[in-house]
Structure formats: structure tokens, C-alpha cells
Design an enzyme around this catalytic site. Structure first.
Site, PDB file in Angstrom:
ATOM      1  N   GLY A  10       0.834  -1.211   0.000  1.00 17.12           N
ATOM      2  CA  GLY A  10       0.000   0.000   0.000  1.00 17.12           C
ATOM      3  C   GLY A  10       0.859   1.247   0.000  1.00 17.12           C
ATOM      4  O   GLY A  10       1.890   1.289   0.657  1.00 17.12           O
ATOM      5  N   ARG A  71       1.159  -5.121  -5.977  1.00 16.20           N
ATOM      6  CA  ARG A  71       1.307  -6.367  -5.223  1.00 16.20           C
ATOM      7  C   ARG A  71       1.662  -7.407  -6.273  1.00 16.20           C
ATOM      8  O   ARG A  71       1.184  -7.356  -7.401  1.00 16.20           O
ATOM      9  CB  ARG A  71       0.008  -6.696  -4.497  1.00 16.20           C
ATOM     10  CG  ARG A  71      -0.433  -5.499  -3.644  1.00 16.20           C
ATOM     11  CD  ARG A  71      -1.342  -5.845  -2.513  1.00 16.20           C
ATOM     12  NE  ARG A  71      -1.958  -4.638  -1.969  1.00 16.20           N
ATOM     13  CZ  ARG A  71      -1.615  -4.056  -0.818  1.00 16.20           C
ATOM     14  NH1 ARG A  71      -0.690  -4.577  -0.058  1.00 16.20           N
ATOM     15  NH2 ARG A  71      -2.228  -2.963  -0.408  1.00 16.20           N
ATOM     16  N   ASP A 102       4.924  -4.871   6.066  1.00 17.31           N
ATOM     17  CA  ASP A 102       5.503  -6.148   6.502  1.00 17.31           C
ATOM     18  C   ASP A 102       5.562  -7.179   5.375  1.00 17.31           C
ATOM     19  O   ASP A 102       6.506  -7.960   5.293  1.00 17.31           O
ATOM     20  CB  ASP A 102       4.776  -6.692   7.733  1.00 17.31           C
ATOM     21  CG  ASP A 102       3.352  -7.120   7.439  1.00 17.31           C
ATOM     22  OD1 ASP A 102       2.681  -6.435   6.646  1.00 17.31           O
ATOM     23  OD2 ASP A 102       2.904  -8.139   7.996  1.00 17.31           O
ATOM     24  N   THR A 125       4.029   2.511   5.675  1.00 22.93           N
ATOM     25  CA  THR A 125       2.636   2.059   5.743  1.00 22.93           C
ATOM     26  C   THR A 125       1.886   2.935   6.737  1.00 22.93           C
ATOM     27  O   THR A 125       2.432   3.270   7.788  1.00 22.93           O
ATOM     28  CB  THR A 125       2.525   0.571   6.162  1.00 22.93           C
ATOM     29  OG1 THR A 125       1.178   0.276   6.498  1.00 22.93           O
ATOM     30  CG2 THR A 125       3.395   0.222   7.353  1.00 22.93           C
ATOM     31  N   ASP A 127      -0.464   2.115   8.541  1.00 26.68           N
ATOM     32  CA  ASP A 127      -1.008   1.319   9.652  1.00 26.68           C
ATOM     33  C   ASP A 127      -0.189   1.346  10.943  1.00 26.68           C
ATOM     34  O   ASP A 127      -0.698   0.989  11.999  1.00 26.68           O
ATOM     35  CB  ASP A 127      -1.144  -0.153   9.220  1.00 26.68           C
ATOM     36  CG  ASP A 127      -2.200  -0.329   8.147  1.00 26.68           C
ATOM     37  OD1 ASP A 127      -3.046   0.561   8.008  1.00 26.68           O
ATOM     38  OD2 ASP A 127      -2.166  -1.361   7.441  1.00 26.68           O
ATOM     39  N   ASP A 129       1.941  -0.785  11.811  1.00 28.26           N
ATOM     40  CA  ASP A 129       1.820  -2.148  12.340  1.00 28.26           C
ATOM     41  C   ASP A 129       3.137  -2.928  12.364  1.00 28.26           C
ATOM     42  O   ASP A 129       3.132  -4.152  12.417  1.00 28.26           O
ATOM     43  CB  ASP A 129       0.759  -2.933  11.546  1.00 28.26           C
ATOM     44  CG  ASP A 129       1.084  -3.013  10.066  1.00 28.26           C
ATOM     45  OD1 ASP A 129       2.039  -2.367   9.619  1.00 28.26           O
ATOM     46  OD2 ASP A 129       0.363  -3.729   9.346  1.00 28.26           O
ATOM     47  N   ARG A 171      -6.588  -3.294  10.343  1.00 28.11           N
ATOM     48  CA  ARG A 171      -7.224  -4.611  10.514  1.00 28.11           C
ATOM     49  C   ARG A 171      -6.727  -5.298  11.775  1.00 28.11           C
ATOM     50  O   ARG A 171      -7.490  -5.893  12.504  1.00 28.11           O
ATOM     51  CB  ARG A 171      -6.926  -5.499   9.289  1.00 28.11           C
ATOM     52  CG  ARG A 171      -7.790  -5.176   8.092  1.00 28.11           C
ATOM     53  CD  ARG A 171      -7.562  -6.168   6.983  1.00 28.11           C
ATOM     54  NE  ARG A 171      -6.175  -6.114   6.525  1.00 28.11           N
ATOM     55  CZ  ARG A 171      -5.778  -5.498   5.413  1.00 28.11           C
ATOM     56  NH1 ARG A 171      -6.651  -4.915   4.640  1.00 28.11           N
ATOM     57  NH2 ARG A 171      -4.512  -5.473   5.065  1.00 28.11           N
TER      58      ARG A 171
HETATM   59  P1  ATP Z   1       0.696  -2.727   3.517  1.00 37.88           P
HETATM   60  O1  ATP Z   1       1.099  -2.824   4.973  1.00 37.88           O
HETATM   61  O2  ATP Z   1       0.424  -1.340   3.139  1.00 37.88           O
HETATM   62  O3  ATP Z   1      -0.358  -3.704   3.113  1.00 37.88           O
HETATM   63  P2  ATP Z   1       2.678  -4.566   2.587  1.00 37.88           P
HETATM   64  O4  ATP Z   1       4.078  -4.383   2.178  1.00 37.88           O
HETATM   65  O5  ATP Z   1       2.453  -5.364   3.838  1.00 37.88           O
HETATM   66  O6  ATP Z   1       2.018  -3.137   2.665  1.00 37.88           O
HETATM   67  P3  ATP Z   1       1.649  -6.751   0.968  1.00 37.88           P
HETATM   68  O7  ATP Z   1       0.632  -6.743  -0.097  1.00 37.88           O
HETATM   69  O8  ATP Z   1       1.432  -7.611   2.150  1.00 37.88           O
HETATM   70  O9  ATP Z   1       1.856  -5.226   1.368  1.00 37.88           O
HETATM   71  O10 ATP Z   1       3.057  -7.190   0.311  1.00 37.88           O
HETATM   72  C1  ATP Z   1       3.556  -6.550  -0.838  1.00 37.88           C
HETATM   73  C2  ATP Z   1       4.227  -7.562  -1.732  1.00 37.88           C
HETATM   74  O11 ATP Z   1       5.328  -8.176  -1.042  1.00 37.88           O
HETATM   75  C3  ATP Z   1       3.353  -8.739  -2.163  1.00 37.88           C
HETATM   76  O12 ATP Z   1       2.528  -8.428  -3.246  1.00 37.88           O
HETATM   77  C4  ATP Z   1       4.401  -9.767  -2.533  1.00 37.88           C
HETATM   78  O13 ATP Z   1       4.917  -9.532  -3.833  1.00 37.88           O
HETATM   79  C5  ATP Z   1       5.518  -9.503  -1.522  1.00 37.88           C
HETATM   80  N1  ATP Z   1       5.422 -10.473  -0.416  1.00 37.88           N
HETATM   81  C6  ATP Z   1       4.569 -10.456   0.625  1.00 37.88           C
HETATM   82  N2  ATP Z   1       4.737 -11.524   1.441  1.00 37.88           N
HETATM   83  C7  ATP Z   1       5.752 -12.244   0.895  1.00 37.88           C
HETATM   84  C8  ATP Z   1       6.418 -13.461   1.241  1.00 37.88           C
HETATM   85  N3  ATP Z   1       6.087 -14.151   2.345  1.00 37.88           N
HETATM   86  N4  ATP Z   1       7.399 -13.896   0.406  1.00 37.88           N
HETATM   87  C9  ATP Z   1       7.750 -13.208  -0.687  1.00 37.88           C
HETATM   88  N5  ATP Z   1       7.159 -12.062  -1.074  1.00 37.88           N
HETATM   89  C10 ATP Z   1       6.185 -11.576  -0.300  1.00 37.88           C
END
Ligand code: ATP
Length: 320
Positions: A10, A71, A102, A125, A127, A129, A171
Site C-alpha cells: 500500500g 502487489r 511487513d 505504511t 497502519d 503495524d 485490521r
Molecule cells: P501494507 O502494509 O500497506 O499492506 P505490505 O508491504 O504489507 O504493505 P503486501 O501486499 O502484504 O503489502 O506485500 C507486498 C508484496 O510483497 C506482495 O505483493 C508480494 O509480492 C511480496 N510479499 C509479501 N509476502 C511475501 C512473502 N512471504 N514472500 C515473498 N514475497 C512476499
């Protein structure tokens, strides 16, 4: 030396300020910086281009991310990471800076573990979090956006003697709701870390009615309880007039606050310093007691979630 920077997951206000800091701080040390478009998806596709000092002009004040974000399910696979690592080695990239949440950090951890990619994560982020750091980029700005909405809502709710339930993002983590409620002077805050007690909330609202106040603001983190349920349960118990609003994507946009711009710049510089200093594996940067810190990514992701109980208590006391 060559490094690459991407934004993932995000978007959050302050991501642009962090990109700018990485590019300009690296440039100061004659390090070449490649910008990767659309997160890990763009990395797999090889969408990289050199970023100059000029290319990051006029973005420090903008929300969103100049590099776009995405993503990528493909990156979660071994093959996807292999392809991304191949692209990095093709361009001769020595280190990767990932700005995201994360999930994005787990991605960095995976490509580092599986293919020896060196990288630094910057927490971006709204959040808040990620427990290893006091604040993530975008959180301060998002709280200010919510507070501004609460201020506007207060005017109309008190004029009409209504209670409004304001649903904000969060969440699993109630920080956005908690800080917004505290700074917006809300009567009630509902966070996922605390079990919802409709009777208790109703008693509080009815106590206010006894004191002559029929309006109120309830800030609800989306993970605490469903919005419709909150409204119907409280309406049935109190007989007050309710309205509800979902702030939604409004919370993500907007010019980053001073705090987020400063934080982004400090973290961006720290990320470059770590790569310059010959770090190994994957690390993350953060802020603790106003000092910029760094940590192994695995340790950071394993820090257990905790809420600021003292602040939650304080928010409840001052809104009594
Ligand atoms: P937000 O907190 O705003 O949701 P985020 O970084 O947590 O941001 P995610 O959609 O959870 O957003 O993760 C972003 C991208 O990171 C995913 O689309 C994926 O490509 C990669 N990713 C997430 N988890 C894994 C994992 N366990 N192994 C490899 N790549 C991952």
C-alpha cells in the site's frame, strides 16, 4: 556502487520523500541509483531506470509514490524471486532498498535468504503495524487526515445531536484509530486489540446524554468490529441518532506531514549508509526514542505486536 529502490504494498505519504532522500544521499557519495517501477512486479519485469538528483525534484511534498506500487503474487514464488535476482545481477546492483510494509519486508527477506540479495527495508505504511519501530512512514500524515475529518464531523454532529461512527484503517493494529481518537477528542475508540464491549460504550454515551450531550464521535478501527454491527448494537442500546462514515482511501493520500518528511529523509539516508558500510543480508531501518535504528530483518519481523496500553488508557480517561 549501484543500488536500486522500489516501493511496494500500500502507498503511504512520505514514500516520495524517502525515494528522494535515497537518490540524493546516494548521489552525494557517487552511488548510482536505479528506480524500479511498480514494486516487485516491476523488478521481475526489469522495469528499472537510472534516477538523477533532478528526477526527484518536486516530490517531497507529494503523497503516493512516484515509482508506483503493486502487489505481486509471482514474487512470492521461488521462481519469481529468482527472476528478480537475475535482473538485479544483470544491472550490477549491489543493494536494494524496499519501502513498504511487513509483506514487502517478507519479500526482501525471502530474496535475500534464497538468492543472497543485499537489501534494506524502510517501513512505509499508514497502519503503524511494524512493532520494531515506534513509527512507520505515512502514519503521522494519515492520523492528521483522520483528525481533520473528525473536526469536520464534530461540527455537524453536535449541531444535529448525532453520534457518528468513523471507520478508519487498521485490521490488526489499532494505532491509527487510537491516535486519531486521542487527537480528535473522540468520545470512544474501538481497536482490534481490545474486545468490543457494547454495554460499556452505551453506558458512556448515555452518561453524556445525562450531562446534556447527545452527540459524539466513535473512532472504529476496521478490524475491531463490523461497522453495521457497531451502529445497530449501539442504536438499540441507547436510542440515539447515529451516522457512520468510512474514511477509506482518503486516509492514504495527501501531502506528507513535517514529521513524515523528516522521518523519510533520516531513514533514506540510513538505508544508504548501511549499504555503503558493507552490510550483509537484509536489514531494516526504524525509529526508537527519536533515534534512527537498524536491525536484522528477521529479528524485526519477529518483534511481537504490542499496543500502547498507556495511551489507550489515557484516551479513555480524558474522554470520560
Ligand atoms: P501494507 O502494509 O500497506 O499492506 P505490505 O508491504 O504489507 O504493505 P503486501 O501486499 O502484504 O503489502 O506485500 C507486498 C508484496 O510483497 C506482495 O505483493 C508480494 O509480492 C511480496 N510479499 C509479501 N509476502 C511475501 C512473502 N512471504 N514472500 C515473498 N514475497 C512476499
Amino acid at each position: 556502487m549501484k543500488i536500486a529502490v522500489l516501493t511496494s504494498g500500500g502507498d503511504a505519504p512520505g514514500m516520495n520523500a524517502a525515494i528522494r532522500a535515497v537518490v540524493r544521499y546516494a548521489d552525494y557519495y557517487d552511488i548510482e541509483v536505479y528506480g524500479v517501477e511498480r514494486g516487485y512486479a516491476g523488478l521481475i519485469a526489469g522495469n528499472l531506470s537510472i534516477m538523477s538528483r533532478r528526477s526527484v525534484s518536486d516530490i517531497i511534498q507529494r503523497g503516493g509514490t512516484k515509482l508506483r506500487t503493486a502487489r505481486s503474487a509471482e514474487f512470492e514464488t521461488y521462481e519469481g524471486q529468482k527472476q528478480a535476482a537475475k535482473v538485479l545481477s544483470f544491472y550490477g546492483i549491489d543493494g536494494l532498498v524496499v519501502i513498504g510494509g511487513d509483506g514487502s519486508f517478507r519479500g526482501l527477506q525471502a530474496i535475500s535468504k534464497n538468492f543472497g540479495v543485499k537489501g534494506v527495508g524502510i517501513p512505509g505504511t499508514i497502519d503503524n503495524d511494524l512493532s520494531y519501530t515506534d513509527y512507520t512512514l505515512g502514519f503521522d500524515t494519515a492520523v492528521n487526515t483522520c483528525v481533520s475529518a473528525i473536526n469536520n464531523l464534530r461540527d455537524t454532529m453536535s449541531s444535529h445531536d448525532r453520534v457518528v461512527v468513523v471507520q478508519v484503517m487498521g485490521r490488526r493494529c489499532g494505532d491509527l484509530a487510537l491516535y486519531s481518537a486521542l487527537s480528535g477528542g473522540a468520545e470512544v475508540v474501538m481497536v482490534p486489540e481490545h474486545k468490543t464491549d457494547y454495554d460499556k460504550i452505551s453506558r458512556k454515551l448515555l452518561k453524556n446524554v445525562e450531562k446534556g450531550k447527545q452527540s459524539g464521535i466513535i473512532v472504529l478501527a476496521e478490524g475491531a468490529s463490523p461497522l453495521d454491527e457497531v451502529v445497530s448494537e449501539l442504536k438499540a442500546r441507547t436510542g440515539l441518532s447515529f451516522r457512520s462514515i468510512v474514511l477509506g482511501h482518503l486516509q492514504r493520500g495527501g501531502a506528507p506531514s513535517m514529521a513524515d518528511r523528516v522521518l523519510a529523509t533520516r531513514m533514506g539516508a540510513k538505508a544508504v549508509d548501511l549499504l555503503r558500510d558493507g552490510m550483509v543480508g537484509a536489514r531494516v531501518v526504524g525509529i526508537k526514542d527519536n533515534a534512527i535504528i537498524d536491525m536484522d530483518i528477521e529479528d524485526a519481523l519477529n518483534v511481537p505486536r504490542h499496543t500502547n496500553e498507556a495511551l489507550y488508557e489515557l484516551a479513555n480517561i480524558v474522554s470520560r
